[in-house]
Scaffold this active site. Sequence first.
Site, PDB file in Angstrom:
ATOM      1  CB  ALA A  33       4.608   9.128  -8.032  1.00 26.70           C
ATOM      2  CG  ASN A  34      -0.378  10.939  -5.650  1.00 25.38           C
ATOM      3  OD1 ASN A  34      -0.659   9.772  -5.329  1.00 25.38           O
ATOM      4  ND2 ASN A  34      -0.710  11.276  -7.014  1.00 25.38           N
TER       5      ASN A  34
END
Length: 220
Positions: A33-34
Site C-alpha cells: 500500500a502507500n
Amino acid sequence: IAAVLGDGPLNGRHLLVTAGPTHEPIDPVRYIANRSSGKQGYALAGALAALGARVTLISGPVALATPPGVARVDVETARQMADAVEAALPADAAVMVAAVADWGVEPTGQKIKKGEGGPPQLALRENPDILATLSRHAKRPALVVGFAAETNDVIAHAQAKLAKKGCDLIVANDVSGDVMGGERNLVHLVSAAGVESLPEGPKDDVARALAARIAEFLKN
Ligand code: CTP
Ligand code: CA
C-alpha cells in the site's frame, strides 16, 4: 446550493475522480500500500458535486465518508480501479487523484509461511497506467487531469509527466512535508499554457479552487 437548484456551472456534466491508495495483495492477509489518505480526492469530488456535476468517485480503501451528492465505487487494486474507470465512461472530465500502486504481485491463495529458505522473493509486475490509458482512449474525456506527488524538482517532474501521460493538466503537489495524510496542500497547475501555483491551504480550499478551474475549462 448550486447543485440543489440545478444551476451550477457543472450542471449536466459527468465528472470522474479517482482517489485514495490502491492495495495490492501479496497473500490473503498481506498487501502492498502507500500513504495516500484520499482526503484531496474526496474534497475535490465534493467540490465538483457542489458545482452541480454528477460525480463518480472511484475510491481505493480509505477511512472517509462519501461527500454529499457523489456516487462512490469502491475498489482495492490498480487493476480493479482501471476496470471501474473504463465502466464509468463516458465522462466530460476525469481527475486522477489516486495514488495508484505502480507494482503488484501475483498473489498466492494461501498465507505465505516463514520458512527455512529465508524471506520470500516477491515478483513485482507493473500495474496498468490508468491515466495514460485514459488520455489515449477512444472515449477520452474532453479534459483529463493527473496529479503528481513529488518530493523534489516538482515542476520539472510534472512537466515530464504531462508529456508522458498525454493528459491536459498535471496538478503537482510537493509531498516532501506531511501532505500525504495531512490536512493542507500546496499545488502547482502545470499545462501546455504554463505553470500556475494555487495558494497553500486546507485541502478543501485547494479542491474548491481546482473545481472552479475545471468548470472554467469545460465552459469554453
Ligand atoms: N496513475 C495512474 N495509474 C498508475 C500510476 C499512476 O492512473 N498505474 C496516475 C495517478 O493517479 C496520477 C498520475 O498518474 O494522476 C501520476 O502518478 P505518479 O505516481 O506521480 O506517476 P508515475 O508515472 O507512476 O511516476 P512515478 O515514477 O513518479 O511514480
Ligand atoms: Ca507512481
